[in-house]
Design a protein around this motif. Structure first.
Motif, PDB file in Angstrom:
ATOM      1  N   ALA A 122       0.876  -1.169   0.000  1.00 40.35           N
ATOM      2  CA  ALA A 122       0.000   0.000   0.000  1.00 40.35           C
ATOM      3  C   ALA A 122       0.911   1.215   0.000  1.00 40.35           C
ATOM      4  CB  ALA A 122      -0.868   0.002   1.250  1.00 40.35           C
ATOM      5  N   CYS A 123       0.554   2.226  -0.769  1.00 37.41           N
ATOM      6  CA  CYS A 123       1.464   3.365  -0.854  1.00 37.41           C
ATOM      7  C   CYS A 123       0.687   4.664  -0.962  1.00 37.41           C
ATOM      8  CB  CYS A 123       2.370   3.205  -2.076  1.00 37.41           C
ATOM      9  SG  CYS A 123       1.494   3.527  -3.606  1.00 37.41           S
ATOM     10  N   GLY A 124       1.420   5.751  -0.826  1.00 32.46           N
ATOM     11  CA  GLY A 124       0.865   7.062  -1.076  1.00 32.46           C
ATOM     12  C   GLY A 124       1.177   7.481  -2.503  1.00 32.46           C
ATOM     13  N   TYR A 190       4.744   8.779   8.509  1.00 29.03           N
ATOM     14  CA  TYR A 190       4.537   9.189   7.123  1.00 29.03           C
ATOM     15  C   TYR A 190       5.426  10.405   6.842  1.00 29.03           C
ATOM     16  CZ  TYR A 190       0.310   6.218   7.059  1.00 29.03           C
ATOM     17  OH  TYR A 190      -0.549   5.164   7.107  1.00 29.03           O
ATOM     18  N   GLU A 191       5.569  10.727   5.567  1.00 25.25           N
ATOM     19  CA  GLU A 191       6.431  11.838   5.173  1.00 25.25           C
ATOM     20  C   GLU A 191       5.772  13.182   5.514  1.00 25.25           C
ATOM     21  OE1 GLU A 191       5.042   9.610   2.952  1.00 25.25           O
ATOM     22  OE2 GLU A 191       6.696   8.255   3.402  1.00 25.25           O
ATOM     23  N   VAL A 207       5.123   6.721  -2.699  1.00 29.69           N
ATOM     24  CA  VAL A 207       5.947   6.625  -1.492  1.00 29.69           C
ATOM     25  C   VAL A 207       5.381   5.552  -0.572  1.00 29.69           C
ATOM     26  CG1 VAL A 207       6.913   8.946  -1.474  1.00 29.69           C
ATOM     27  CG2 VAL A 207       4.667   8.560  -0.443  1.00 29.69           C
ATOM     28  N   GLY A 208       6.287   4.807   0.063  1.00 30.01           N
ATOM     29  CA  GLY A 208       5.871   3.747   0.965  1.00 30.01           C
ATOM     30  C   GLY A 208       6.991   3.385   1.913  1.00 30.01           C
ATOM     31  N   MET A 209       6.788   2.309   2.655  1.00 24.47           N
ATOM     32  CA  MET A 209       7.748   1.915   3.699  1.00 24.47           C
ATOM     33  C   MET A 209       8.212   0.475   3.537  1.00 24.47           C
ATOM     34  SD  MET A 209       5.834   3.617   6.964  1.00 24.47           S
ATOM     35  CE  MET A 209       4.960   5.191   6.780  1.00 24.47           C
ATOM     36  N   THR A 232      -3.360   3.926  -1.754  1.00 24.47           N
ATOM     37  CA  THR A 232      -4.429   3.938  -0.746  1.00 24.47           C
ATOM     38  C   THR A 232      -4.766   5.350  -0.287  1.00 24.47           C
ATOM     39  OG1 THR A 232      -2.780   3.536   0.950  1.00 24.47           O
ATOM     40  CG2 THR A 232      -3.952   1.620   0.107  1.00 24.47           C
ATOM     41  N   ASN A 233      -3.952   6.287  -0.666  1.00 18.78           N
ATOM     42  CA  ASN A 233      -4.193   7.694  -0.299  1.00 18.78           C
ATOM     43  C   ASN A 233      -3.206   8.534  -1.092  1.00 18.78           C
ATOM     44  OD1 ASN A 233      -2.518   6.206   2.054  1.00 18.78           O
ATOM     45  ND2 ASN A 233      -1.581   8.159   1.511  1.00 18.78           N
ATOM     46  N   ALA A 235      -0.270  11.347  -0.883  1.00 15.86           N
ATOM     47  CA  ALA A 235       0.715  11.629   0.166  1.00 15.86           C
ATOM     48  C   ALA A 235       0.459  12.994   0.803  1.00 15.86           C
ATOM     49  CB  ALA A 235       2.124  11.561  -0.419  1.00 15.86           C
ATOM     50  N   LEU A 243      -3.176  11.858   7.244  1.00 21.31           N
ATOM     51  CA  LEU A 243      -3.164  10.446   6.850  1.00 21.31           C
ATOM     52  C   LEU A 243      -3.445   9.565   8.057  1.00 21.31           C
ATOM     53  CD1 LEU A 243       0.139  10.435   4.772  1.00 21.31           C
ATOM     54  CD2 LEU A 243      -2.161  10.983   4.011  1.00 21.31           C
ATOM     55  N   VAL A 248      -5.909   3.550   4.942  1.00 20.20           N
ATOM     56  CA  VAL A 248      -5.084   2.703   4.083  1.00 20.20           C
ATOM     57  C   VAL A 248      -5.702   1.312   3.982  1.00 20.20           C
ATOM     58  CG1 VAL A 248      -2.819   1.572   3.933  1.00 20.20           C
ATOM     59  CG2 VAL A 248      -2.958   3.994   4.535  1.00 20.20           C
TER      60      VAL A 248
HETATM   61 CL1  6GU Z   1       1.578   8.674   2.189  1.00 23.79          CL
HETATM   62  N1  6GU Z   1       3.616   7.232   2.850  1.00 23.79           N
HETATM   63  C1  6GU Z   1       4.227   6.096   3.149  1.00 23.79           C
HETATM   64  N2  6GU Z   1       5.522   6.142   3.426  1.00 23.79           N
HETATM   65  N3  6GU Z   1       3.614   4.910   3.188  1.00 23.79           N
HETATM   66  C2  6GU Z   1       2.310   4.880   2.900  1.00 23.79           C
HETATM   67  C3  6GU Z   1       1.607   6.031   2.578  1.00 23.79           C
HETATM   68  C4  6GU Z   1       2.316   7.226   2.562  1.00 23.79           C
HETATM   69  N4  6GU Z   1       0.326   5.683   2.350  1.00 23.79           N
HETATM   70  C5  6GU Z   1       0.245   4.361   2.514  1.00 23.79           C
HETATM   71  N5  6GU Z   1       1.445   3.866   2.849  1.00 23.79           N
END
Ligand code: 6GU
Length: 270
Positions: A122-124, A190-191, A207-209, A232-233, A235, A243, A248
């Protein structure tokens, strides 16, 4: 012991135990499921007619799961004639900054025979033309953790880190899929909006982790890698909304049908 000092040896030990637990000597495809991707594989498991599932702590070298929505379960199932090893959650870098623990799952899968590794997350999204619920193929990545899973290996080429063949296959399945560059931040926060602008300036679209450290480890083990992100959203700073993790997970649930269809079709065509 040797297994405690050498990640490959520890992965081989985990693969040996996996073979005992599943009765399957060789797996073909590793599937690492990020937040929101588990329902996609649940659908497949129903069609598969039987699977074996166990806790990752049954295998040497795995950490117990931590975060809500992240499970430590591992499932072995057969889909379209392929033996699939699905990780229903992953160890994240932000849990303990332990890169070796992060890479252990994909290394175990490679030791179990997987020549294809599918990494989902899942990422931004960083682009205004991206919609929540869109799956995006990862075309390339930026490792903002500055950590590396590689031990012993030197100067590994990452030109084709995300397999061109697998990306082309996915685009045949769904030509409307977007592609983008994924930046892995270390997390767990989150960033900031400024970091999001930095990521855009650096050429990131997502962006993600997670994902990047695993992709590097799987690639170094000789596996082809496919990365698929679920947006999922947007950033921080792109919409002005704060967030949260629940949003998410909810977006993941909503997108499960399309995501599951993509994964099932990929497995059929491999
Ligand atoms: Cl906005 N950032 C990061 N780093 N991971 C996420 C995210 C954002 N949304 C879902 N996972």
């Amino acid at each position: 012991t040797a297994s405690a000092s050498d990640p490959s040896e520890e992965a081989r030990a985990a693969a040996a135990r996996l073979a005992e637990l599943t009765g399957v000597r060789q797996h073909d495809v590793a599937l690492v499921l990020g937040s929101g991707w588990v329902p996609a594989v649940d659908r497949m498991s129903e069609d598969a007619g039987g699977h074996v599932e166990f806790d990752n702590t049954e295998l040497p070298g795995f950490r117990a799961a931590g975060v809500a929505g992240h499970s430590g379960k591992i499932r072995s199932l057969e889909v379209s004639g392929k033996r699939v090893l699905a990780f229903l959650g992953r160890t994240h870098y932000y849990e303990s900054r332990d890169v070796r623990a992060v890479a252990h799952g994909v290394r175990t899968a490679a030791a179990a025979g997987c020549r294809v590794t599918v990494l989902t997350n899942a990422c931004g999204g960083l682009r205004a033309d991206m919609n929540v619920g869109d799956p995006v193929l990862i075309s390339d990545s930026i490792n903002l953790t500055w950590a590396t899973p590689l031990v012993g290996a030197r100067f590994v080429d990452l030109t084709d880190l995300y397999s061109k063949r697998l990306r082309a296959l996915m685009l045949e399945i769904d030509p409307s899929l977007a592609e983008g560059v994924y930046a892995q931040f270390p997390g767990p926060q989150y960033e900031t909006p400024a970091e999001v602008r930095m990521a855009r300036t650096l050429g990131a679209d997502l962006v993600g982790m997670s994902t990047v450290l695993e992709a590097i480890a799987a690639h170094a083990e000789g596996s082809e890698v496919l990365g698929i992100s679920l947006v999922t959203n947007l950033a921080a700073g792109i919409t002005g909304e704060p967030l949260n993790h629940e949003e998410v997970l909810a977006a993941g649930k909503a997108a499960a049908t399309r995501a599951g269809g993509l994964l099932a079709e990929l497995l059929a065509r491999l």
